[in-house]
Design an enzyme around this catalytic site. Structure first.
Site, mmCIF file in Angstrom:
data_model
loop_
_atom_site.group_PDB
_atom_site.id
_atom_site.type_symbol
_atom_site.label_atom_id
_atom_site.label_comp_id
_atom_site.label_asym_id
_atom_site.label_seq_id
_atom_site.Cartn_x
_atom_site.Cartn_y
_atom_site.Cartn_z
ATOM 1 N N LYS A 1 0.840 -1.212 0.000
ATOM 2 C CA LYS A 1 0.000 0.000 0.000
ATOM 3 C C LYS A 1 0.872 1.258 0.000
ATOM 4 O O LYS A 1 0.598 2.231 -0.718
ATOM 5 C CB LYS A 1 -0.919 -0.018 1.228
ATOM 6 C CG LYS A 1 -1.656 1.281 1.513
ATOM 7 C CD LYS A 1 -2.710 1.621 0.479
ATOM 8 C CE LYS A 1 -3.365 2.973 0.803
ATOM 9 N NZ LYS A 1 -4.378 3.376 -0.137
ATOM 10 N N LYS B 1 0.083 11.888 5.644
ATOM 11 C CA LYS B 1 0.284 10.819 6.649
ATOM 12 C C LYS B 1 0.928 9.601 5.978
ATOM 13 O O LYS B 1 1.902 9.029 6.492
ATOM 14 C CB LYS B 1 -1.087 10.468 7.242
ATOM 15 C CG LYS B 1 -1.126 9.399 8.283
ATOM 16 C CD LYS B 1 -1.540 8.039 7.789
ATOM 17 C CE LYS B 1 -2.915 7.911 7.232
ATOM 18 N NZ LYS B 1 -3.272 6.552 6.842
#
Ligand code: NAD
Length: 307
Positions: free
Chosen positions: A175, A243
């Site tokens: 990811k 983030k």
């Protein structure tokens, strides 16, 4: 209508993504106990057939499979270590964290949970709110293969591409590599549009031309129109990508891999957030170029009629 032959589920984290994913599980007949620190979010899912819980501990107490969809590593650690998964989930259960968080923290949690005979899978997703709404997420799963096979039916309710990619943390690793490619590509699109704009070419036409050749990309296709129109409102939020980029750089540091392009684009995201763009979609990265170049409207186009 709940199907008692299906495994009992818990779902923790009912935000933009989680509420849609949990809804699909309820719709196909799973008994789902839900928890979120927002009681409104819990109430909305209860109205759709889920069972409201007042704590993580209550939600997972009889769950065979528990799913979390939380903002970042600290929230997942809180739910696992302090709020109930580790101490209240039945042994032989499977805990699937579908948030995007640190691969290293994931591996540590997987070990802690295995000591209580709970399997942990990391199953972060790609596809955004629309993918969540349409049960069309791409889900990349790390962890024990046997646990994956037991959980696959549940994952298939939320996604249409569900792939086991390796050991604990491998889903998060894949990811984060996905996010690296997305962010660097958005940066490339921003640079091309800024240069084209400053030079006075028709940006819509330039985008069409690029989409027909080797510069074509998902970002240019999907985010390009909003960048050109100056529409920053919807989509994957700037603060979520920032983030993720910090997680990418943390992983790069742990593995001694230099990522110069990722470092550069992270600075651009920091700039965007500092200017109040954190809640805007990723196309707002182009506004960094409005500020850096002093332009926010297209100049008269080369060859366009001048009035
Ligand atoms: P969100 O902020 O909309 O939802 C998070 C939810 O978690 C909120 O409802 C919040 O109240 C709840 N929460 C926070 N701390 C909690 C705690 N300790 N206990 C229980 N509930 C708690 O975020 P989102 O957009 O749904 O994203 C969730 C995860 O999915 C993130 O890791 C994000 O990076 C990832 N993701 C998001 C998208 C997207 O487009 N939004 C796409 C892919 C992946």
């Amino acid at each position: 209508m709940t199907d008692s032959n299906l495994p009992r589920l818990a779902f923790i984290g009912l935000g933009v993504m989680g509420r849609e994913m949990a809804r699909h599980l309820v719709t196909v007949g799973y008994r789902v106990r839900v928890f979120d620190i927002s009681s409104d979010a819990v109430g909305a899912l209860a109205d759709q057939g889920a069972i409201a819980s007042e704590s993580v501990a209550e939600a997972v107490a009889d769950a065979e499979i528990a799913v979390s969809m939380l903002p970042n590593t600290p929230q997942v650690e809180e739910v696992v270590y302090r709020n109930g998964v580790l101490d209240h989930m039945p042994s032989e259960g499977i805990f699937i964290d579908m948030s995007t968080i640190s691969p290293e923290a994931t591996r540590v949690m997987a070990v802690s949970l295995s000591e209580k005979s709970i399997s942990m899978l990391d199953g972060p997703v790609s596809g955004g709110p629309i993918g969540a709404k349409n049960a069309a997420l791409s889900i990349m799963v790390g962890g024990d293969r046997f646990a994956f096979e037991r959980a696959e039916t549940v994952l298939n309710v939320m996604g249409n591409t569900v792939t086991h990619v390796g050991a604990p943390g491998a889903g998060q690793t894949v990811k984060l590599c996905n996010q690296l490619v997305c962010a660097v590509n958005i940066q490339a699109v921003c640079e091309a549009l800024a240069l084209g704009r400053a030079s006075g070419v028709d940006l819509d036409q330039m985008r069409d031309v690029l989409l027909g050749g080797s510069a074509s990309s998902w970002m240019l296709e999907k985010l390009g129109p909003a960048m050109i129109a100056g529409d920053a409102s919807a989509g994957f939020r700037i603060d979520l990508m920032l983030k993720d980029l910090r997680l990418v750089l943390e992983m790069a540091g742990q593995n001694d891999v230099p990522l110069p392009a990722t470092s550069l684009v992270t600075s651009q995201y920091v700039e965007a957030r500092a200017h109040g763009e954190g809640s805007n979609g990723n196309q707002a990265l182009f506004r960094v170029y409005d500020r850096m170049t002093g332009q926010n409207v297209a100049r008269p186009k080369i060859g366009a009629a001048q009035s």
